[in-house]
Design an enzyme around this catalytic site. Structure first.
Site, PDB file in Angstrom:
ATOM      1  N   ASP A 148       0.824  -1.220   0.000  1.00 19.23           N
ATOM      2  CA  ASP A 148       0.000   0.000   0.000  1.00 19.23           C
ATOM      3  C   ASP A 148       0.851   1.261   0.000  1.00 19.23           C
ATOM      4  OD1 ASP A 148      -2.285  -1.593   0.408  1.00 19.23           O
ATOM      5  OD2 ASP A 148      -3.192   0.015   1.595  1.00 19.23           O
ATOM      6  N   GLY A 317     -16.729   7.721  -3.214  1.00 17.51           N
ATOM      7  CA  GLY A 317     -16.342   8.515  -4.393  1.00 17.51           C
ATOM      8  C   GLY A 317     -17.023   8.023  -5.660  1.00 17.51           C
TER       9      GLY A 317
END
Ligand code: AMP
Length: 388
Positions: A148, A317
């Site tokens: 990540d 989103g």
């Protein structure tokens, strides 16, 4: 090549088995409540066949054995033998400063991930459990770690340093690392591909707004700054993280964010419904959420000397027209002309939601972290073959 993608959390394992030639997700699912009462596996095959099986799943290895058993089962399976799994790609949360990119997992790199566990004591040990289990269950299959943090390793020192004694950075690695790198990288590259523009010369802001939320400034193809810091708690307001390491961690990670403020839910849909019904704390939590995103957009536009492309991704989103509209309100001073009509009602698809005349292009790009992990795994395994 067929790749098994594993995302091991402290009490869950998300998985996808992908045929890289066709891009088809052959089977996917989640094992939940590992080591707890009521553990189960939920699986969905490419043809829509769905199943939820309950059973005692005591640890990650038995969770993975369950997954592999289901993948090979006569009724619900997609393979006849484990040999059909060509490689395994693992999501690894923290790669510290050691891992600048994805890597083949051998004893040395696994030790490197173990050494980063201090930086992510809740995540890396869980990721490692999946790695150890696969090594044991399928020792011949190559394994790859996709971090990540690695996409953000391009951040310059003036961006990633905290204003704390420098010795703490040198001694303990206390600095901003950033997370969701696979998502920020994927959606920004995908947007440039769709728009047929050069990734290396654009100023991009990516808003990953999901259960976890972070925002990244990408300049000339590199992460310049990102809202998550040493840990994922910093930056934007999030929904929740299912961890309870200590009471402070529990407070910050489980009882904070949108849930903590609204007192209603960690699911944005429920908070939006309550706000629509006039619940004051729900309204406050939405206002805070949107305000923080706007603040970061302004800050990152200033940091990059402008912005060409603003991207929304993640569950919120991608699916919340209302949040996108509020976040983009009154941004004309930046050259951003939002198209409310096009945005309205749109969920989960690639789309430009700014007006034609807008200097800043605003887009929705659904993220696909599993695909990034699988692609990176394929590339590394193929590289290894040519080296051999
Ligand atoms: P993710 O972590 O990216 O899977 O995002 C999950 C979150 O997206 C859920 O917890 C929801 O709060 C949010 N979400 C999904 N659909 C909607 C929607 N239609 N409106 C608002 N939020 C949504």
């Amino acid at each position: 090549m067929k790749i098994l993608v594993l995302n091991c959390g402290s009490s869950s394992i998300k998985y996808q088995f992908i045929d890289m030639k066709t891009g088809v997700v052959l089977t996917k699912g989640i094992v939940e409540k590992i080591g707890l009462k009521g553990s189960f596996i939920k699986n969905e095959r490419f043809d829509g066949d769905k199943v939820k099986l309950e059973g005692e799943i005591l640890d990650h290895q038995s969770g993975i054995e369950y997954i592999l058993g289901l993948m090979m089962s006569q009724k619900r399976g997609v393979i006849k033998s484990l040999e059909e799994i060509d490689a395994i790609g693992h999501r690894v949360v923290h790669g510290g400063e050691t891992f600048q990119g994805s890597c083949y997992l051998d004893d040395i790199t696994i030790k490197g991930i173990e050494d980063c566990a201090d930086l992510a004591p809740l995540h890396n040990p869980a990721n490692l459990k999946g790695i150890y289990a696969m090594k044991h269950l399928l020792p011949s299959a190559p394994q790859v770690g996709v971090f990540d943090t690695s996409y953000h390793q391009t951040m310059p020192d003036y961006s990633f340093m905290y204003a704390i004694p420098y010795s703490l950075y040198k001694k303990y690695g206390i600095r901003r690392y950033g997370f969701h790198g696979t998502s920020h990288s994927y959606v920004s590259k995908r947007a440039c591909e769709i728009l047929k523009v050069d990734y290396q010369s654009k100023k991009i802001i990516t808003c990953h707004l999901g259960n976890g939320a972070s925002i990244t400034a990408i300049k000339d193809g590199k992460s310049l700054d990102t809202s998550m810091g040493l840990t994922p708690v910093e930056g934007l307001i999030m929904e929740k993280e299912e961890i309870d390491y200590s009471s402070l961690n529990t407070l910050l990670n489980k009882h904070s964010g949108v849930l903590g403020i609204s007192g209603i839910s960690s699911d944005m849909r429920e908070v939006e419904t309550a706000a629509a019904e006039g619940d004051e704390r729900a309204i406050l939590s939405l206002k805070m959420y949107q305000y923080r995103v706007r603040k970061y957009i302004g800050a990152y536009a200033a940091a990059m000397g402008g912005v060409d492309l603003l991207i929304f991704t993640g569950g919120i989103g991608e699916n919340s027209p209302d949040d996108r509209e509020k976040i983009c309100e009154n941004m004309e001073f930046l050259g951003l002309e939002f198209d409310k009509k096009i945005n309205n009602g749109v969920r989960g698809k690639e789309l430009i939601i700014s007006k034609k005349e807008s200097r800043v292009t605003v887009m929705i790009v659904p993220t696909n972290e599993e695909w990034v992990i699988a692609s990176e795994t394929r590339d590394i395994v193929e590289q290894m073959k040519t080296v051999k």
